[in-house]
Design a protein around this motif. Sequence first.
Motif, mmCIF file in Angstrom:
data_model
loop_
_atom_site.group_PDB
_atom_site.id
_atom_site.type_symbol
_atom_site.label_atom_id
_atom_site.label_comp_id
_atom_site.label_asym_id
_atom_site.label_seq_id
_atom_site.Cartn_x
_atom_site.Cartn_y
_atom_site.Cartn_z
ATOM 1 N N LEU A 93 0.746 -1.265 -0.066
ATOM 2 C CA LEU A 93 0.145 0.146 -0.130
ATOM 3 C C LEU A 93 0.901 1.252 0.063
ATOM 4 C CD1 LEU A 93 -3.164 -0.668 2.217
ATOM 5 C CD2 LEU A 93 -2.806 -1.188 -0.201
ATOM 6 N N LEU A 94 2.273 1.152 0.060
ATOM 7 C CA LEU A 94 2.992 2.328 -0.048
ATOM 8 C C LEU A 94 2.615 2.938 -1.569
ATOM 9 C CD1 LEU A 94 6.443 1.718 1.368
ATOM 10 C CD2 LEU A 94 4.961 3.468 2.143
ATOM 11 N N PRO A 95 2.329 4.221 -1.474
ATOM 12 C CA PRO A 95 2.044 4.701 -2.811
ATOM 13 C C PRO A 95 2.852 4.853 -3.797
ATOM 14 C CG PRO A 95 0.855 5.939 -1.196
ATOM 15 C CD PRO A 95 1.768 5.218 -0.603
ATOM 16 N N LEU A 96 4.275 4.982 -3.314
ATOM 17 C CA LEU A 96 5.526 5.304 -4.207
ATOM 18 C C LEU A 96 6.503 4.544 -3.629
ATOM 19 C CD1 LEU A 96 5.415 9.326 -4.009
ATOM 20 C CD2 LEU A 96 4.468 7.722 -5.793
ATOM 21 N N SER A 97 7.263 4.062 -4.702
ATOM 22 C CA SER A 97 8.427 2.959 -4.276
ATOM 23 C C SER A 97 9.455 3.526 -3.514
ATOM 24 C CB SER A 97 8.963 2.405 -5.605
ATOM 25 O OG SER A 97 9.448 3.421 -6.457
ATOM 26 N N ALA A 98 9.626 5.015 -3.904
ATOM 27 C CA ALA A 98 10.705 5.711 -3.027
ATOM 28 C C ALA A 98 10.500 5.757 -1.693
ATOM 29 C CB ALA A 98 10.819 7.158 -3.673
ATOM 30 N N PHE A 127 5.246 6.570 8.245
ATOM 31 C CA PHE A 127 4.047 6.475 7.292
ATOM 32 C C PHE A 127 4.224 5.094 6.513
ATOM 33 C CE2 PHE A 127 2.923 6.912 2.698
ATOM 34 C CZ PHE A 127 1.559 7.077 2.726
ATOM 35 N N ARG A 128 5.476 4.686 6.545
ATOM 36 C CA ARG A 128 5.694 3.232 5.899
ATOM 37 C C ARG A 128 5.142 2.245 6.730
ATOM 38 N NH1 ARG A 128 11.355 0.121 4.826
ATOM 39 N NH2 ARG A 128 10.467 -1.576 3.624
ATOM 40 N N GLY A 129 5.308 2.500 8.274
ATOM 41 C CA GLY A 129 4.644 1.496 9.093
ATOM 42 C C GLY A 129 3.090 1.493 9.138
ATOM 43 N N TYR A 130 2.388 2.856 9.129
ATOM 44 C CA TYR A 130 1.097 2.848 8.857
ATOM 45 C C TYR A 130 0.642 2.270 7.888
ATOM 46 C CZ TYR A 130 -3.492 5.160 9.108
ATOM 47 O OH TYR A 130 -4.999 5.209 9.135
ATOM 48 N N CYS A 131 1.173 2.391 6.478
ATOM 49 C CA CYS A 131 0.992 1.601 5.251
ATOM 50 C C CYS A 131 0.905 0.176 5.616
ATOM 51 C CB CYS A 131 1.639 1.985 4.217
ATOM 52 S SG CYS A 131 1.315 3.654 3.479
ATOM 53 N N ARG A 132 1.991 -0.394 6.446
ATOM 54 C CA ARG A 132 2.078 -1.827 6.416
ATOM 55 C C ARG A 132 0.799 -2.368 7.520
ATOM 56 N NH1 ARG A 132 8.584 -2.854 7.891
ATOM 57 N NH2 ARG A 132 9.240 -2.886 5.623
ATOM 58 N N LEU A 133 0.497 -1.484 8.372
ATOM 59 C CA LEU A 133 -0.516 -1.840 9.429
ATOM 60 C C LEU A 133 -1.959 -1.817 8.509
ATOM 61 C CD1 LEU A 133 -1.609 -2.557 12.330
ATOM 62 C CD2 LEU A 133 -2.086 0.168 12.504
ATOM 63 N N LEU A 134 -1.991 -0.647 7.693
ATOM 64 C CA LEU A 134 -3.300 -0.788 6.774
ATOM 65 C C LEU A 134 -3.486 -1.969 5.914
ATOM 66 C CD1 LEU A 134 -3.494 2.830 5.612
ATOM 67 C CD2 LEU A 134 -4.952 1.918 7.467
ATOM 68 N N ALA A 135 -2.370 -2.555 5.473
ATOM 69 C CA ALA A 135 -2.403 -3.592 4.518
ATOM 70 C C ALA A 135 -2.650 -4.897 5.307
ATOM 71 C CB ALA A 135 -0.747 -3.696 3.905
ATOM 72 N N MET A 136 -2.321 -4.821 6.632
ATOM 73 C CA MET A 136 -2.569 -5.976 7.345
ATOM 74 C C MET A 136 -3.953 -6.209 7.595
ATOM 75 S SD MET A 136 0.812 -6.141 9.839
ATOM 76 C CE MET A 136 0.336 -7.726 10.699
ATOM 77 N N ILE A 137 -4.626 -4.874 8.109
ATOM 78 C CA ILE A 137 -5.985 -4.813 8.455
ATOM 79 C C ILE A 137 -6.994 -5.169 7.216
ATOM 80 C CG2 ILE A 137 -7.763 -3.210 9.150
ATOM 81 C CD1 ILE A 137 -5.723 -1.792 10.616
ATOM 82 N N PHE A 161 -2.878 10.307 1.898
ATOM 83 C CA PHE A 161 -2.086 10.807 3.044
ATOM 84 C C PHE A 161 -0.661 11.316 2.521
ATOM 85 C CE2 PHE A 161 -0.344 10.980 7.079
ATOM 86 C CZ PHE A 161 -1.227 10.845 8.193
ATOM 87 N N ASP A 162 -0.039 10.708 1.375
ATOM 88 C CA ASP A 162 1.100 10.814 0.528
ATOM 89 C C ASP A 162 0.574 12.133 -0.512
ATOM 90 O OD1 ASP A 162 3.290 10.926 -1.128
ATOM 91 O OD2 ASP A 162 3.884 9.192 -0.496
ATOM 92 N N LYS A 163 1.153 13.406 -0.220
ATOM 93 C CA LYS A 163 0.949 14.404 -1.183
ATOM 94 C C LYS A 163 1.268 14.431 -2.442
ATOM 95 C CE LYS A 163 0.513 17.860 2.851
ATOM 96 N NZ LYS A 163 0.437 16.762 3.911
ATOM 97 N N ARG A 164 2.469 13.698 -2.600
ATOM 98 C CA ARG A 164 3.158 13.553 -4.041
ATOM 99 C C ARG A 164 2.119 12.505 -4.678
ATOM 100 N NH1 ARG A 164 8.198 10.915 -1.298
ATOM 101 N NH2 ARG A 164 6.477 9.911 -0.097
ATOM 102 N N CYS A 270 13.922 16.390 2.076
ATOM 103 C CA CYS A 270 14.088 15.357 0.835
ATOM 104 C C CYS A 270 14.287 14.175 1.360
ATOM 105 C CB CYS A 270 15.173 16.016 0.152
ATOM 106 S SG CYS A 270 14.894 17.630 -0.875
ATOM 107 N N GLY A 271 15.122 13.999 2.538
ATOM 108 C CA GLY A 271 15.389 12.569 3.044
ATOM 109 C C GLY A 271 14.021 11.937 3.548
ATOM 110 N N GLU A 272 13.026 12.578 4.176
ATOM 111 C CA GLU A 272 12.020 12.051 4.727
ATOM 112 C C GLU A 272 10.961 11.854 3.707
ATOM 113 O OE1 GLU A 272 11.397 10.745 7.271
ATOM 114 O OE2 GLU A 272 13.286 11.448 8.385
ATOM 115 N N GLY A 273 11.079 12.717 2.372
ATOM 116 C CA GLY A 273 9.814 12.682 1.390
ATOM 117 C C GLY A 273 9.378 14.179 1.203
#
Length: 397
Positions: A93-98, A127-137, A161-164, A270-273
Amino acid sequence: MLLIGNPGNRRTLGLQEARSRWGLKPAVLVTYLELLQAAEAGGEAISRLLASRLPQAEDQGLLIRLDAPGEQADVERSLIGLGAHDREGDDSLLPLSAAARRTGISAAEAALLPQEKGRITYPGQWFRGYCRLLAMISREVIRLWPKAVWVNAPEEVAVMFDKRACQQRLGACGIDIPRRLASGSAISCYEHMIREMEQDRMNRLFLKLATGSGASGVIAYQRHPLTGAEKAVTTIGIEQRDGMQILYNSGRLKQYADHATIRGLVDWLCGEGVHMEEWIPKAGIAGFSFDIRQLVVAGRACHRIARLSRSPITNLHLRNRRLAVEQTGLSTQHIERAALAAEAAMAAFPGSSVAGVDVLVRSGSRLPYIIDVNPFGDLLYGVLHEELNPYEWQMKP
């Protein structure tokens, strides 16, 4: 109704009060902390938790609502841990591979993070953790109740949630959005940003922490094209502590003009997105600029409020003013145009029915641009539509 949220959260309480008003049973609450604790044991533990709360639930008619995961330190720390590079997880569920870059801290280090209100800690990893939790739920809900309906689909919550990713989807759907620096391609550092600004002939930008909420990590940045003089107005505060730089969300705007500080903030973003877009001048009234938070429910615009500020950043928690949109001087036609733009933005998310859409009304032309789609943007104090507050409107039989 199954409600996934945090106990005592203002949205959770507002929804339960609205259900009570209409004579509906309280939504069954499953907390994020419970789900995160179950996640440690895997998907089957999440299934057992959900099934134990709704043992008689049937597919038909079950509605599931995701509420905001914020405002609870234990949940924030656990989500950072779940998103750690040394934890296995479903990143589908991570919208962007980056966003899946293996950076940040370990799960063990995340568990030891101090509870400091306002401190900005590893938002990309969170955010990566939140997307992982959403995928599990999502996976376990499909297993238990394949015909259940989500108020907002988990995969679309992740994109909003991901503005990009959100702006990318809106642009692809023909929605008017601010022009993105370098056509939305990833900016790696301060020097890269300056090169792209010169190429795109943009001298004023909004830099936004891609997965931030509220005004967290927002910078209104401008640079003189000839002298290189620059200024950043932002919510980011900086502290030096034991030789370490600490970033926090300030309740008041900060202004920076020295190159080293600005460069450091941009590199951190830039490092965080980061999402970078053209700084469009907003419509104004009596020395204030404003934009509109427009709630859209089931495809129709309803509650709305204008957010006024003497600064470029209008978020209400920064002690900015609120005003009925009808009192801003906008014509009925321009208000309706902004509402239609918000409805069009929500149509880009067919699996979701509730969001607060932020509409920028351009100074002069009064043309609307969509600058944000907030899946948890229905907390609007004192705003009524047909005599109902936002939660009463959503729960109306």
